[in-house]
Design a protein around this motif. Structure first.
Motif, PDB file in Angstrom:
ATOM      1  N   SER A 187      13.579  82.303   1.072  1.00 31.93           N
ATOM      2  CA  SER A 187      14.191  82.030   2.378  1.00 31.93           C
ATOM      3  C   SER A 187      13.530  82.908   3.450  1.00 31.93           C
ATOM      4  O   SER A 187      12.986  83.978   3.146  1.00 31.93           O
ATOM      5  N   PRO A 188      13.598  82.491   4.714  1.00 31.15           N
ATOM      6  CA  PRO A 188      13.063  83.318   5.805  1.00 31.15           C
ATOM      7  C   PRO A 188      13.705  84.712   5.830  1.00 31.15           C
ATOM      8  O   PRO A 188      13.016  85.715   6.029  1.00 31.15           O
ATOM      9  N   GLU A 189      15.024  84.757   5.585  1.00 29.87           N
ATOM     10  CA  GLU A 189      15.748  86.049   5.613  1.00 29.87           C
ATOM     11  C   GLU A 189      15.236  86.983   4.520  1.00 29.87           C
ATOM     12  O   GLU A 189      15.093  88.193   4.720  1.00 29.87           O
ATOM     13  N   GLU A 190      14.961  86.389   3.347  1.00 25.97           N
ATOM     14  CA  GLU A 190      14.446  87.153   2.209  1.00 25.97           C
ATOM     15  C   GLU A 190      13.092  87.783   2.561  1.00 25.97           C
ATOM     16  O   GLU A 190      12.839  88.964   2.296  1.00 25.97           O
ATOM     17  N   ALA A 191      12.218  86.989   3.170  1.00 25.49           N
ATOM     18  CA  ALA A 191      10.877  87.457   3.541  1.00 25.49           C
ATOM     19  C   ALA A 191      10.962  88.601   4.541  1.00 25.49           C
ATOM     20  O   ALA A 191      10.299  89.639   4.382  1.00 25.49           O
ATOM     21  N   ILE A 210       4.907  83.736  -1.313  1.00 27.03           N
ATOM     22  CA  ILE A 210       6.299  83.287  -1.387  1.00 27.03           C
ATOM     23  C   ILE A 210       6.416  82.140  -2.394  1.00 27.03           C
ATOM     24  O   ILE A 210       5.427  81.512  -2.747  1.00 27.03           O
ATOM     25  N   ALA A 211       7.635  81.894  -2.812  1.00 23.51           N
ATOM     26  CA  ALA A 211       7.911  80.698  -3.618  1.00 23.51           C
ATOM     27  C   ALA A 211       8.210  79.572  -2.628  1.00 23.51           C
ATOM     28  O   ALA A 211       9.220  79.613  -1.930  1.00 23.51           O
ATOM     29  N   ASN A 212       7.306  78.603  -2.531  1.00 19.73           N
ATOM     30  CA  ASN A 212       7.519  77.511  -1.568  1.00 19.73           C
ATOM     31  C   ASN A 212       7.288  76.143  -2.198  1.00 19.73           C
ATOM     32  O   ASN A 212       6.923  75.185  -1.525  1.00 19.73           O
ATOM     33  N   ILE A 238       6.720  77.061   7.086  1.00 21.87           N
ATOM     34  CA  ILE A 238       6.670  77.290   8.536  1.00 21.87           C
ATOM     35  C   ILE A 238       7.841  78.172   8.969  1.00 21.87           C
ATOM     36  O   ILE A 238       7.673  79.089   9.780  1.00 21.87           O
ATOM     37  N   ALA A 239       9.019  77.907   8.393  1.00 21.64           N
ATOM     38  CA  ALA A 239      10.215  78.694   8.745  1.00 21.64           C
ATOM     39  C   ALA A 239      10.051  80.168   8.362  1.00 21.64           C
ATOM     40  O   ALA A 239      10.445  81.070   9.114  1.00 21.64           O
ATOM     41  N   VAL A 240       9.459  80.423   7.197  1.00 24.08           N
ATOM     42  CA  VAL A 240       9.226  81.811   6.767  1.00 24.08           C
ATOM     43  C   VAL A 240       8.246  82.498   7.725  1.00 24.08           C
ATOM     44  O   VAL A 240       8.496  83.616   8.189  1.00 24.08           O
ATOM     45  N   ALA A 241       7.139  81.819   8.032  1.00 28.20           N
ATOM     46  CA  ALA A 241       6.139  82.403   8.943  1.00 28.20           C
ATOM     47  C   ALA A 241       6.738  82.649  10.325  1.00 28.20           C
ATOM     48  O   ALA A 241       6.476  83.686  10.951  1.00 28.20           O
ATOM     49  N   GLN A 242       7.564  81.713  10.796  1.00 28.56           N
ATOM     50  CA  GLN A 242       8.184  81.854  12.123  1.00 28.56           C
ATOM     51  C   GLN A 242       9.136  83.045  12.153  1.00 28.56           C
ATOM     52  O   GLN A 242       9.166  83.805  13.137  1.00 28.56           O
ATOM     53  N   ALA A 243       9.875  83.237  11.063  1.00 21.48           N
ATOM     54  CA  ALA A 243      10.808  84.381  10.984  1.00 21.48           C
ATOM     55  C   ALA A 243      10.035  85.699  11.031  1.00 21.48           C
ATOM     56  O   ALA A 243      10.473  86.670  11.677  1.00 21.48           O
ATOM     57  N   LEU A 244       8.881  85.742  10.364  1.00 18.20           N
ATOM     58  CA  LEU A 244       8.048  86.958  10.395  1.00 18.20           C
ATOM     59  C   LEU A 244       7.553  87.218  11.821  1.00 18.20           C
ATOM     60  O   LEU A 244       7.600  88.344  12.319  1.00 18.20           O
ATOM     61  N   ARG A 252       1.530  87.187   7.220  1.00 14.10           N
ATOM     62  CA  ARG A 252       1.574  85.735   7.111  1.00 14.10           C
ATOM     63  C   ARG A 252       1.498  85.330   5.645  1.00 14.10           C
ATOM     64  O   ARG A 252       1.315  86.157   4.757  1.00 14.10           O
ATOM     65  N   VAL A 253       1.596  84.053   5.378  1.00  8.09           N
ATOM     66  CA  VAL A 253       1.808  83.546   4.013  1.00  8.09           C
ATOM     67  C   VAL A 253       0.496  83.399   3.245  1.00  8.09           C
ATOM     68  O   VAL A 253      -0.493  82.865   3.758  1.00  8.09           O
ATOM     69  N   ALA A 254       0.508  83.870   1.994  1.00  7.97           N
ATOM     70  CA  ALA A 254      -0.562  83.593   1.035  1.00  7.97           C
ATOM     71  C   ALA A 254      -0.073  82.447   0.155  1.00  7.97           C
ATOM     72  O   ALA A 254       0.974  82.560  -0.491  1.00  7.97           O
ATOM     73  N   GLN A 255      -0.825  81.347   0.157  1.00  8.54           N
ATOM     74  CA  GLN A 255      -0.430  80.160  -0.617  1.00  8.54           C
ATOM     75  C   GLN A 255      -1.037  80.204  -2.005  1.00  8.54           C
ATOM     76  O   GLN A 255      -2.248  80.092  -2.157  1.00  8.54           O
TER      77      GLN A 255
END
Length: 379
Positions: A187-191, A210-212, A238-244, A252-255
């Motif tokens: 979740s964004p909050e978790e990140a 992240i787990a996505n 996108i939501a996780v990155a936006q929260a960061l 930012r996110v590593a896929q």
């Protein structure tokens, strides 16, 4: 700074110079190191930055299942870079896994990291995502063990790298984990909670795995047929990155787990810039096996037969094709000498296939020309 000696650069240079640009850094796993030259030549010709990485399970002080130590991987990748004449690459320790979080686990992890630093690695990924407290009352409590273990190793890297720059990746939410509802997503909050806690502890990552919705390796349907992986939850990413971003966190996110994801899906729909690092691993192993079928049929048959005989019991109800797809990685170390003794024609075919496929990935990642942005920022 001109990198005329073709040594690896810190991935932090790549991250900072490409932050919030519309691009993903090509990250390749050379668990069979014969793939390196073709991948690097493609990155050079596209002028795209490149990260080489192997996980702890594949490459460690005992050799891992790929039969490589950190110094082996460092030597081989440096040799490839010099041969190709490529300057914009980093050497990354992927999934420095911490499964238990005990003192013994932490100490053995520090020992591995020290060897990676000594071997000249320029980037590190701490993965303590397995340490999750399901009884925690709030997010901070649920993540406490992950935060603690990641902090200990993060500070060890910081101390031992001294004044050298390096890239850092951390992980929250175990990739590919499932519950009764399917894949568990970060979740964004978790990140945000995780990164803020690490920052408070003096650890400052660049990349967050992240787990996505993705999973490592090949993907199969219920009947054991190899299928495309289209399970990445783009909206959640996108939501996780936006929260960061909203919390002013330059992470930012590593896929992870891109093998099997259609390149047109990556090119047209992945949020480039929110995802900044794209890991391609089993894909390159698959290329080698496909080439061996034609160029080294006897070796391929021995690898296939060994994989099925050794792992069939571990996968009851699975067909041989799926067993091979999931477990043949363990044959890399087992057949190490024969794999690395293949003929020059086989190596040339591997170079050519890896080159062509990497061009497609870099194009899909919008990576073309971005190495110059990194060079300019360093200079």
């Amino acid at each position: 700074m001109t990198n005329n000696n073709f040594e690896p650069i810190p991935s932090s240079f790549m991250f900072k110079s490409l932050l919030d640009k519309d691009t993903i850094i090509m990250t390749a796993n050379p668990r069979i190191a014969l793939v390196m030259k073709g991948i690097m030549q493609a990155a050079k010709d596209m002028d795209a930055p490149l990260i080489f990485e192997l996980a702890r399970s594949e490459c460690n002080l005992e050799g891992g299942y790929a039969g490589l130590t950190p110094s082996d991987l460092s030597r081989m990748s440096r040799e490839a870079a010099k041969e190709v004449g490529f300057d914009m690459w980093a050497l990354h320790a992927d999934h420095i896994g911490i499964k238990k979080g005990t003192d013994e686990d932490i100490e053995s992890t520090k020992e591995l990291v020290s060897a990676q630093i000594e071997a000249g690695y320029t980037s590190f990924a701490i993965d303590a995502s397995h340490l999750f407290n399901f009884q925690g009352g709030n997010l901070r409590e649920e993540l406490a063990d992950n935060i603690d273990a990641t902090t200990k190793i993060g500070l060890h890297i910081k101390e031992n790298m001294g004044d050298k720059e390096y890239g850092l990746e951390v992980e929250v939410g175990e990739i590919g984990r499932e519950d009764e509802h399917g894949r568990v997503l970060t979740s964004p909050e978790e990140a945000v909670t995780f990164i803020k806690a690490l920052n408070e502890n003096g650890v400052f990552p660049h990349f967050l795995a992240i787990a996505n919705g993705s999973a490592h390796g090949n993907t199969y349907d219920a009947n054991g047929n190899l299928i495309e992986q289209v399970s990445v939850d783009i909206d959640q990413t996108i939501a996780v990155a936006q929260a960061l971003k909203d919390n002013n966190l330059d992470v930012r996110v590593a896929q992870h787990g891109i093998t099997g994801t259609p390149r047109d899906l990556i090119h047209n729909h992945f949020p480039h810039g929110d995802i900044v690092k794209g890991n391609v691993a089993t894909f390159y192993q698959n290329i080698v096996w496909d080439i061996f079928k034609v160029y080294e049929p006897e070796l391929y048959k021995d690898i296939y037969d060994w994989t099925i005989a050794t792992h069939k019991e571990k996968a009851p109800g699975k067909n041989d094709a799926e067993i091979f797809g999931k477990f043949s990685k363990f044959a890399v170390g087992q057949f190490f000498d024969r794999i690395y003794s293949v003929g020059d024609d086989t190596k040339a075919a591997i170079d050519a296939m890896c080159y062509a496929e990497t061009l497609l990935f870099i194009k899909a990642f919008n990576g073309e020309g971005t190495a110059q942005i990194v060079r300019d920022s360093i200079n």
